[in-house]
Design a protein around this motif. Structure first.
Motif, PDB file in Angstrom:
ATOM      1  N   SER A 192      39.623  18.335  -5.016  1.00 14.77           N
ATOM      2  CA  SER A 192      40.470  18.575  -3.848  1.00 14.77           C
ATOM      3  C   SER A 192      41.127  17.303  -3.341  1.00 14.77           C
ATOM      4  O   SER A 192      42.287  17.313  -2.919  1.00 14.77           O
ATOM      5  N   ALA A 193      40.398  16.218  -3.361  1.00 14.55           N
ATOM      6  CA  ALA A 193      40.925  14.952  -2.850  1.00 14.55           C
ATOM      7  C   ALA A 193      42.128  14.489  -3.654  1.00 14.55           C
ATOM      8  O   ALA A 193      43.042  13.847  -3.113  1.00 14.55           O
ATOM      9  N   ALA A 241      44.299  16.666  -5.693  1.00 10.85           N
ATOM     10  CA  ALA A 241      45.434  17.594  -5.653  1.00 10.85           C
ATOM     11  C   ALA A 241      45.732  18.123  -4.252  1.00 10.85           C
ATOM     12  O   ALA A 241      46.780  18.713  -4.024  1.00 10.85           O
ATOM     13  N   ARG A 242      44.792  17.957  -3.324  1.00 12.13           N
ATOM     14  CA  ARG A 242      44.987  18.292  -1.907  1.00 12.13           C
ATOM     15  C   ARG A 242      44.987  19.791  -1.620  1.00 12.13           C
ATOM     16  O   ARG A 242      45.686  20.262  -0.728  1.00 12.13           O
ATOM     17  N   TYR A 243      44.168  20.515  -2.374  1.00  7.92           N
ATOM     18  CA  TYR A 243      43.939  21.926  -2.095  1.00  7.92           C
ATOM     19  C   TYR A 243      42.470  22.122  -1.739  1.00  7.92           C
ATOM     20  O   TYR A 243      41.608  21.336  -2.131  1.00  7.92           O
ATOM     21  N   ALA A 244      42.184  23.201  -1.026  1.00  8.16           N
ATOM     22  CA  ALA A 244      40.799  23.560  -0.751  1.00  8.16           C
ATOM     23  C   ALA A 244      40.144  24.049  -2.044  1.00  8.16           C
ATOM     24  O   ALA A 244      40.819  24.410  -3.008  1.00  8.16           O
ATOM     25  N   ASP A 272      41.652  13.433   6.194  1.00  5.94           N
ATOM     26  CA  ASP A 272      42.996  13.911   6.521  1.00  5.94           C
ATOM     27  C   ASP A 272      43.239  15.347   6.084  1.00  5.94           C
ATOM     28  O   ASP A 272      44.168  16.006   6.567  1.00  5.94           O
ATOM     29  N   MET A 273      42.401  15.879   5.187  1.00  6.07           N
ATOM     30  CA  MET A 273      42.562  17.274   4.776  1.00  6.07           C
ATOM     31  C   MET A 273      41.985  18.247   5.801  1.00  6.07           C
ATOM     32  O   MET A 273      42.375  19.417   5.830  1.00  6.07           O
ATOM     33  N   LYS A 274      41.097  17.769   6.639  1.00  5.40           N
ATOM     34  CA  LYS A 274      40.400  18.665   7.568  1.00  5.40           C
ATOM     35  C   LYS A 274      41.297  19.166   8.687  1.00  5.40           C
ATOM     36  O   LYS A 274      41.002  20.191   9.319  1.00  5.40           O
TER      37      LYS A 274
END
Length: 341
Positions: free
Chosen positions: A282-283, A285-288, A301-303
């Protein structure tokens, strides 16, 4: 001479076998696999992973159906898992070889596209929406009109990702229909909207992250994680959730029926279900992801990212695409074929 040739043949065969051991062939979406994850996996297991990219579910499906591909694992989206399964292209997973299987979050276990997770494990999930450079366009971005009735400021500056199911169903929702409809009147309206809009598009391409960040494109139909990565590089990029309807997706890892490196494949599948490793995916590609316990390892920053945390007012408009009936799929394919001319 025969003895010498025989010795060489044995040596070459031995070399070939050695090369086949400790390798894995992963067929995955482009720019979607964490290099750090692969490095960690190789360090812990000694298995070298080769990743081959694709840009659409239909691309992957056609390649696997053709055979002779050499891949071990493929990562189809939710609505394509039943197609792979029913076509005999993937096999049921042996849970006795997956000690981390219990880490799948309960809400992602008994899913409609793979009840009980017999054939797949989660990779990542998210949404498809509109990524727009707000310096170029200051209007409403929470609408499919961004690419179906292109604003003047965006004409000739917008990209549309080449994913048939997403794009055609966006148009179906836009004209008031339901995903995977067989209603020919609705389908004709969706077709007409797409064909009328296409002259205002710049391209139909996959690599939105870099091109949005570099201002090569002012907007793109795009996935939420890619849009977040673009915004990190270019703060003018914002992500919109079309109020007319937008697709949710979960991509899942599946084991191909003709996989050659089966032991290595099981080790990789088990590895990605470790919470810390899922967070690493996730870190990048920035998806859950769908692994319980991974939140504590996720980037801060994803939260709170607007691309990851869907605003309450737009949640109801997001839906997982069903697997279309053969008749509906035929209609969608016909529309797509005409659009791609």
């Amino acid at each position: 001479m025969r003895k010498t040739l025989g010795a060489i043949a044995i040596l070459m065969a031995g070399t070939s076998l050695a090369q086949a051991e400790g390798v894995l062939q992963l067929y995955n979406w482009g720019n979607y696999t964490s290099p750090e994850l692969l490095a960690k996996f190789e360090k812990e297991t000694g298995i070298k992973v080769t990743v081959t990219d694709y840009d659409a579910n239909d691309t992957a499906l056609a390649k696997i159906r053709a055979g002779g591909h050499g891949y071990d694992l493929v990562v189809p989206s939710a609505n394509y898992v039943p197609i792979f399964r029913d076509g005999g292209l993937i096999v049921e997973l042996d849970r006795s070889r997956l000690k981390n299987f219990g880490n799948i979050a309960p809400e992602w276990m008994d899913v409609a596209w793979d009840p009980g997770r017999k054939f797949s494990v989660p990779w990542q999930w998210g949404s498809t929406g509109m990524a727009v450079n707000t310096k170029v366009y200051g209007g409403d971005i929470n609408t499919s009109a961004i690419f179906l009735d292109v604003p003047e400021e965006l004409k000739g500056k917008i990209n549309v990702v080449p994913e048939m199911s997403d794009i055609v169903n966006f148009a179906i929702w836009y004209v008031g229909g339901e995903a995977c409809t067989e209603d020919t009147e609705v389908l004709k309206k969706a077709r007409d909207v797409l064909l009328a809009a296409k002259p205002d598009w710049l391209s139909m391409d996959y690599g939105a992250t870099e091109r949005l960040a570099n201002n090569d494109w002012a907007a793109s139909v795009n996935w939420n994680g890619s849009s977040m990565r673009a915004r990190i590089l270019n703060p003018d990029v914002a992500y919109g959730y079309p109020k007319e309807g937008y697709p949710l997706f979960m991509d899942s890892v599946t084991l191909l029926a003709d996989a050659k490196n089966v032991d290595e494949a099981y080790q990789f599948i088990d590895f990605i279900m470790v919470p810390e490793n899922a967070a690493m995916i996730s870190a990048f590609a920035r998806y859950a992801n769908g692994i319980a316990g991974s939140d504590e390892f996720m980037p801060e920053d994803m939260k709170t990212a607007p691309e990851v945390v869907t605003p309450e007012e737009f949640k109801a408009a997001g839906n997982f695409l069903p697997t279309c009936s053969p008749k509906s799929q035929e209609y969608l394919t016909a529309i797509w074929t005409e659009l791609m001319k």
